[in-house]
Design a protein around this motif. Structure first.
Motif, short mmCIF file in Angstrom:
data_model
loop_
_atom_site.label_atom_id
_atom_site.label_comp_id
_atom_site.label_asym_id
_atom_site.label_seq_id
_atom_site.Cartn_x
_atom_site.Cartn_y
_atom_site.Cartn_z
N THR A 174 33.48 43.16 39.49
CA THR A 174 33.42 42.28 38.32
C THR A 174 34.46 41.77 37.77
O THR A 174 34.62 40.66 37.38
N ILE A 179 33.61 38.35 36.00
CA ILE A 179 32.39 38.53 35.35
C ILE A 179 32.60 39.85 34.21
O ILE A 179 33.27 40.79 34.51
N SER A 181 32.78 42.82 32.06
CA SER A 181 32.76 44.28 32.76
C SER A 181 31.51 44.94 32.05
O SER A 181 31.47 44.95 30.81
N ALA A 214 25.07 43.53 36.09
CA ALA A 214 26.37 43.18 36.85
C ALA A 214 26.03 43.09 38.13
O ALA A 214 26.58 42.16 38.84
N GLN A 217 24.71 39.28 38.48
CA GLN A 217 25.96 38.43 38.28
C GLN A 217 26.88 38.42 39.70
O GLN A 217 27.20 37.35 40.10
N ILE A 218 27.03 39.50 39.94
CA ILE A 218 27.77 39.55 41.45
C ILE A 218 27.22 38.57 42.31
O ILE A 218 27.57 37.83 43.15
N ARG A 221 27.26 35.01 42.09
CA ARG A 221 29.05 34.77 42.40
C ARG A 221 29.22 34.63 44.00
O ARG A 221 29.62 33.95 44.40
N SER A 226 26.56 29.92 39.18
CA SER A 226 27.11 30.19 37.96
C SER A 226 26.54 31.40 37.46
O SER A 226 25.34 31.60 37.70
N ILE A 227 27.43 32.23 36.81
CA ILE A 227 26.79 33.41 36.45
C ILE A 227 26.18 33.27 34.90
O ILE A 227 25.90 32.16 34.31
N ASP A 229 24.67 33.62 31.13
CA ASP A 229 25.06 33.92 29.86
C ASP A 229 24.24 34.76 29.18
O ASP A 229 23.14 34.86 29.44
#
Length: 236
Positions: A174, A179, A181, A214, A217-218, A221, A226-227, A229
Motif C-alpha cells: 500500500t 494507497i 495505509s 486495502a 485498493q491494491i 492499482r 483509480s483507487i 475514496d
C-alpha cells in the motif's frame, strides 16, 4: 488479463486469527506436546509456551475470530465498495461466510481475492471448516482442481510477476502504490492480545475491514484503475 475481469464478480476478503486458547497451559497435554513439535524449528531458543502467542497462524492450533469481505456494485458510472464482517463464535463465522459464497458468489465467474490468500487465508478457512465439520463450498474445495481451475486471486501473487522468492506485506505494498495505509491502529501481532486480554472484538473487526479495503485498493492499482475514496466505501 485482470483488466478483463468484472469487479462485481470478485469477493475481496481478509481474516483475523488467534491461538485456540488464551494460554499454552489451557491446552491438554497431548496438544501441548504437538505444539512443541510443530513449532520446534520456528521458535529456536524460545520455549514452546512463550512462542504460543503466535499459534494463531497455524490452523491446527488457532481459530478465526473475524472474516471481513468487500465487493463492488456499479450503478452506471457510480461505484460503491460494500464491506461487512462475520465475527463471534468460529462455527457461526464460517457458516455465515459459506452462506454468502453459496448465495452470491457461487457461479463459475466468481472469484475470491485476498493478499497472500493462497498461502494463508484460503487454506486456513478451508482447514478450519473441515476441523469444525463444515462441508467445504466449491470455491474452497481444491481437491482435484488444476491450477487454472482454482477460483482464487492473490494480490501478493499478482505483485510477484513470477518472482516466487519475493514476499511483500500488505503494509509495504500500500505504501509503494500510494494507497492510504490500513495499519493505523493495531497490527497482526497485537490481535491475540486485543482479543483475549482487551476483549475488544470491535477493534479487530475495524482492523480486518481496513485490510479488506486495502486488498481491493491494491487490485484497482494493479488494473490501472483509480483507487476508492471514502465516499465510495459503505459499511453494512
Amino acid at each position: 488479463m485482470i483488466n478483463k475481469l468484472n469487479l462485481e464478480d470478485i469477493l475481496f476478503l481478509d481474516i483475523e486469527t488467534v491461538p485456540e486458547t488464551n494460554h499454552f497451559s489451557d491446552l491438554d497435554k497431548t496438544k501441548q506436546e504437538l505444539w512443541e513439535l510443530k513449532s520446534k524449528y520456528q521458535r529456536a531458543d524460545i520455549s514452546a509456551e512463550d512462542f504460543y502467542e503466535r499459534a494463531g497462524i497455524w490452523a491446527e492450533f488457532g481459530k478465526i475470530v473475524c472474516i471481513s469481505v468487500g465487493y463492488f456494485k456499479f450503478q452506471g458510472d457510480i461505484r460503491t465498495f460494500r464491506v461487512t464482517s462475520f465475527y463471534g463464535e468460529e462455527v457461526k463465522i464460517l457458516n455465515d461466510f459459506k452462506n454468502l459464497i453459496l448465495s452470491h458468489f457461487s457461479q463459475t465467474k466468481h472469484l475470491l481475492c485476498a493478499h497472500n490468500g493462497k498461502e494463508f487465508d484460503f487454506p486456513y478457512i478451508a482447514r478450519r471448516m473441515i476441523i469444525q465439520n463444515i462441508e467445504l463450498p466449491y470455491k474452497l474445495n481444491l481437491f482435484g482442481k488444476k491450477p487454472w481451475e482454482v477460483p482464487h486471486l492473490d494480490t501478493m501473487d499478482l505483485w510477484k510477476f513470477g518472482d516466487y522468492k519475493n514476499y511483500t506485506s500488505l503494509k509495504l505494498l500500500t505504501n509503494v502504490l500510494g494507497i492510504p495505509s490500513p495499519k493505523d491502529d493495531i497490527d497482526g501481532s497485537e490481535v491475540c492480545r486485543v482479543y483475549y486480554e482487551d476483549n475488544n472484538i470491535d477493534r479487530i473487526v475495524i482492523y480486518c475491514e481496513k485490510d479488506t479495503i486495502a486488498v481491493a485498493q491494491i487490485f484497482l492499482r494493479l488494473r490501472g484503475d483509480s483507487i476508492l475514496d471514502d465516499s465510495e466505501i459503505t459499511h453494512i
